[in-house]
Scaffold this active site. Structure first.
Site, PDB file in Angstrom:
ATOM      1  N   HIS A   1       4.640  -0.204  -0.082  1.00  0.00           N
ATOM      2  CA  HIS A   1       5.476  -0.793   0.873  1.00  0.00           C
ATOM      3  C   HIS A   1       4.815  -1.665   1.742  1.00  0.00           C
ATOM      4  CE1 HIS A   1       3.581   2.696   3.266  1.00  0.00           C
ATOM      5  NE2 HIS A   1       3.876   2.910   4.304  1.00  0.00           N
TER       6      HIS A   1
ATOM      7  N   ASP B   1       1.265   5.243   1.779  1.00  0.00           N
ATOM      8  CA  ASP B   1       0.150   5.944   2.915  1.00  0.00           C
ATOM      9  C   ASP B   1      -0.180   7.278   2.301  1.00  0.00           C
ATOM     10  OD1 ASP B   1       1.259   4.137   5.062  1.00  0.00           O
ATOM     11  OD2 ASP B   1       2.725   5.630   5.450  1.00  0.00           O
TER      12      ASP B   1
ATOM     13  N   ARG C   1       7.533  -8.268  15.299  1.00  0.00           N
ATOM     14  CA  ARG C   1       7.915  -7.418  15.418  1.00  0.00           C
ATOM     15  C   ARG C   1       7.226  -5.909  15.415  1.00  0.00           C
ATOM     16  NH1 ARG C   1      10.378  -4.248  10.465  1.00  0.00           N
ATOM     17  NH2 ARG C   1       9.084  -2.323  10.375  1.00  0.00           N
TER      18      ARG C   1
ATOM     19  N   HIS D   1       0.523  -1.035   0.267  1.00  0.00           N
ATOM     20  CA  HIS D   1      -0.210   0.065  -0.208  1.00  0.00           C
ATOM     21  C   HIS D   1       1.344   1.201  -0.064  1.00  0.00           C
ATOM     22  CE1 HIS D   1       1.361  -0.306   3.656  1.00  0.00           C
ATOM     23  NE2 HIS D   1       0.922   0.947   4.567  1.00  0.00           N
TER      24      HIS D   1
END
Length: 332
Positions: A261, A206, A271, A204
């Site tokens: 990303h 941002d 993570r 996607h």
């Protein structure tokens, strides 16, 4: 989040087998104190839409404190975490990303950056000591905002914009529609035997002006280069990673590209990432800035309000090109 069986894993997007992507060594690095930082920022945003920021001035203690608080929450039982949700859009969410069917191996807390909104949500997140959580979040967000203002003002200088605050004022506006997200990607050892990569957060861009990411030492973030190649970003828990957002792509008339990303989940390590999304007020008009355009240059995008774009984005899937409806055609 619980251990998954093979049938349960099938609901998630499993990438086809491929050789593990080596950590990419070509990520631009910008030292915020460098005398030529303004041009380094512009070059990185033009060529990658992404860069690593060092010597940023945000105390490492603030990062560590927030990471500890976030992990303390995500280690709670599922029933306890669910009390902080469902997201409205703020609050706790798990696996579902948005309202249109996207899923990922992720759980998250989404918060407004307005302290008056953080406060009541804190009661749901940590009932035993909400004030401490609120203070840790506010201290971190305040420091990151100030750093972000500095980046945007250097960016404006590098673009040759006469008023340094042309971009930063949009985030400083008390009506700024900014938000803050804590993403937790638990380890998923079940995937290792399948010779697949489990997507924690699908590809996607941002939508906002800029996003500022900090993560722990677990890798997983990948960006798409201009030639379509996906590369893995080496983690660095002492630095920030800056993404160009869709709104900034429009404001620079395509000079900067919002970077596509994604995040792949790790099979053995969790993570944790914390992301500040800097957005303008809902009523703010978004259009190419005359001060960055050359004489006779055509606008590539129609003017729209941030509210209009945000509504359109929420009706799309994660990987959609959300800017497409706002691009000018030859007939416009």
């Amino acid at each position: 989040m619980v251990v998954l069986s093979q049938p349960a894993l099938n609901q998630f997007f499993l990438l086809k087998p491929f050789k593990s992507t080596p950590l990419f060594t070509g990520i631009p690095v910008v030292d915020l104190t460098h005398p030529d930082a303004k041009n380094l920022i512009v070059n990185a945003c033009r060529d990658f839409g992404f860069f690593k920021l060092v010597n940023h001035g945000v105390p490492l203690e603030l990062m560590a404190n927030l990471e500890n608080e976030a992990l303390r929450f995500f280690k709670k039982s599922q029933s306890e975490k669910d009390r902080a949700g469902p997201p409205d859009p703020f609050g706790y969410g798990s696996k579902r990303i948005g309202p249109n069917g996207d899923v990922g191996w992720v759980e998250y807390l989404l918060l407004n950056t307005n302290p008056d909104v953080i406060s009541p949500k804190s009661l749901c997140i940590f009932r035993e000591n909400p004030h401490h959580f609120r203070a840790v979040v506010e201290n971190y967000i305040t420091a990151v905002k100030n750093m972000c203002y500095a980046v945007l003002e250097l960016m404006a200088e590098g673009l040759g914009i006469r008023q340094r605050n042309t971009l930063s004022r949009l985030l400083k506006d008390e009506k700024s529609d900014s938000c803050f997200r804590l993403n937790h990607y638990p380890p998923c050892p079940e995937v290792q035997a399948l010779n697949r990569n489990l997507v924690g957060f699908g590809e996607h861009t941002d939508p906002q002006i800029i996003s500022v990411l900090r993560s722990n030492s677990t890798s997983g973030l990948q960006i798409c280069l201009t030639d379509g190649t996906w590369v893995s970003v080496p983690p660095d828990q002492t630095s920030f990673f800056i993404n160009v957002g869709d709104a900034l792509q429009v404001m620079t008339n395509g000079r900067f590209k919002s970077v596509k990303h994604r995040v792949l989940a790790d099979t053995t390590k969790s993570r944790l990432s914390m992301i500040y999304f800097g957005g303008p007020a809902l009523s703010e008009n978004i259009a190419p800035l005359p001060s960055v355009m050359l004489k006779g240059e055509e606008c590539l995008y129609k003017e729209f309000t941030w509210c209009e774009y945000k509504k359109a984005a929420y009706t799309s899937r994660l990987a959609d090109n959300r800017l497409a409806p706002f691009q000018k055609s030859a007939a416009d």
